[in-house]
Design an enzyme around this catalytic site. Structure first.
Site, PDB file in Angstrom:
ATOM      1  N   ARG A 162       0.852  -1.187   0.000  1.00  0.00           N
ATOM      2  CA  ARG A 162       0.000   0.000   0.000  1.00  0.00           C
ATOM      3  C   ARG A 162       0.892   1.243   0.000  1.00  0.00           C
ATOM      4  O   ARG A 162       2.043   1.195   0.432  1.00  0.00           O
ATOM      5  CB  ARG A 162      -0.884   0.010   1.245  1.00  0.00           C
ATOM      6  CG  ARG A 162      -1.935  -1.077   1.260  1.00  0.00           C
ATOM      7  CD  ARG A 162      -2.666  -1.123   2.604  1.00  0.00           C
ATOM      8  NE  ARG A 162      -3.592  -2.238   2.626  1.00  0.00           N
ATOM      9  CZ  ARG A 162      -3.261  -3.476   2.985  1.00  0.00           C
ATOM     10  NH1 ARG A 162      -2.030  -3.761   3.376  1.00  0.00           N
ATOM     11  NH2 ARG A 162      -4.163  -4.442   2.967  1.00  0.00           N
ATOM     12  N   HIS A 192      -3.266   3.225  -5.302  1.00  0.00           N
ATOM     13  CA  HIS A 192      -3.719   1.848  -5.073  1.00  0.00           C
ATOM     14  C   HIS A 192      -3.729   1.050  -6.384  1.00  0.00           C
ATOM     15  O   HIS A 192      -3.700  -0.172  -6.364  1.00  0.00           O
ATOM     16  CB  HIS A 192      -5.095   1.847  -4.416  1.00  0.00           C
ATOM     17  CG  HIS A 192      -5.273   0.745  -3.436  1.00  0.00           C
ATOM     18  ND1 HIS A 192      -4.511   0.626  -2.295  1.00  0.00           N
ATOM     19  CD2 HIS A 192      -6.108  -0.319  -3.442  1.00  0.00           C
ATOM     20  CE1 HIS A 192      -4.887  -0.458  -1.637  1.00  0.00           C
ATOM     21  NE2 HIS A 192      -5.847  -1.049  -2.317  1.00  0.00           N
ATOM     22  N   TYR A 228     -11.435  -7.327  -5.990  1.00  0.00           N
ATOM     23  CA  TYR A 228     -10.402  -6.302  -5.891  1.00  0.00           C
ATOM     24  C   TYR A 228      -9.702  -6.088  -7.232  1.00  0.00           C
ATOM     25  O   TYR A 228      -9.435  -4.963  -7.632  1.00  0.00           O
ATOM     26  CB  TYR A 228      -9.397  -6.749  -4.821  1.00  0.00           C
ATOM     27  CG  TYR A 228      -8.265  -5.803  -4.562  1.00  0.00           C
ATOM     28  CD1 TYR A 228      -8.437  -4.692  -3.751  1.00  0.00           C
ATOM     29  CD2 TYR A 228      -7.005  -6.041  -5.097  1.00  0.00           C
ATOM     30  CE1 TYR A 228      -7.394  -3.830  -3.492  1.00  0.00           C
ATOM     31  CE2 TYR A 228      -5.955  -5.183  -4.843  1.00  0.00           C
ATOM     32  CZ  TYR A 228      -6.151  -4.085  -4.026  1.00  0.00           C
ATOM     33  OH  TYR A 228      -5.111  -3.236  -3.778  1.00  0.00           O
TER      34      TYR A 228
END
Length: 188
Positions: free
Chosen positions: A40, A136, A171
């Protein structure tokens, strides 16, 4: 919060690398760390020089505790990432304890998340990436290309610290892609 996507086209991925490499070695290295580590942005920005450089050469592994989960993470420095580290360190003149992605504002502070988003969006715009991309998106790009390379979703899910494979599929946008392919395959 805007939904971001991975870079799904290899040519565009290489174009972003090339653009950043020619513009700013620090920003290029940030992108390379992002797409090769599945970290991240908070973890990327917390990296110090000594996480990636042993004083003479790139580290073999990068190790840290993730901010969000507190979990220990270790991953190998890939050959492409090693090249990016060497290029950056050839121009680096700071200390081993400094932040790797040091800002030009303030003393030994990392660049801001906002700067990282702006820089990545500018690079994507310059090379024609049309989908929404952000910090991201680097993590999602790693997961997407890991899947496309034939890596099991089990392992990808573990690397991303997801609770389930279904979460990883959502995701990465694979559920919609899978559904689209089913419609195309049926083709009645």
């Amino acid at each position: 919060m805007n939904v971001v996507n991975p870079i799904r086209c290899k040519k565009q991925l290489e174009a972003v690398k090339g653009y950043l490499r020619g513009k700013n070695k620090r920003d290029y290295l940030l992108f390379m760390v992002g797409i090769t580590s599945a970290l991240r942005i908070s973890d990327i920005l917390s990296l110090k020089v000594n996480h990636v450089w042993d004083g003479k050469k790139p580290a073999e592994f990068i190790e840290l505790n993730e901010k969000k989960t507190g979990k220990y993470k270790r991953f190998p420095v890939t050959p492409n990432l090693k090249k990016a580290i060497k290029e950056y360190m050839a121009e680096y003149d700071g200390c081993p304890d400094d932040y790797l992605f040091v800002s030009r504002v303030g003393k030994n502070k990392p660049i801001s998340r906002q700067y990282a988003v702006m820089m990545l969006n500018q690079a994507c715009d310059m090379v024609g990436v049309e989908e929404s991309f952000g910090t991201h998106g680097m993590r999602k790009t790693w997961g997407y290309w890991a899947f496309k390379s034939g890596i099991s979703l089990d392992y990808i899910s573990i690397a991303l610290n997801h609770r389930s494979i279904a979460e990883t599929k959502r995701y990465l946008g694979l559920l919609q892609e899978d559904l689209d392919n089913i419609y195309l395959q049926v083709n009645l």
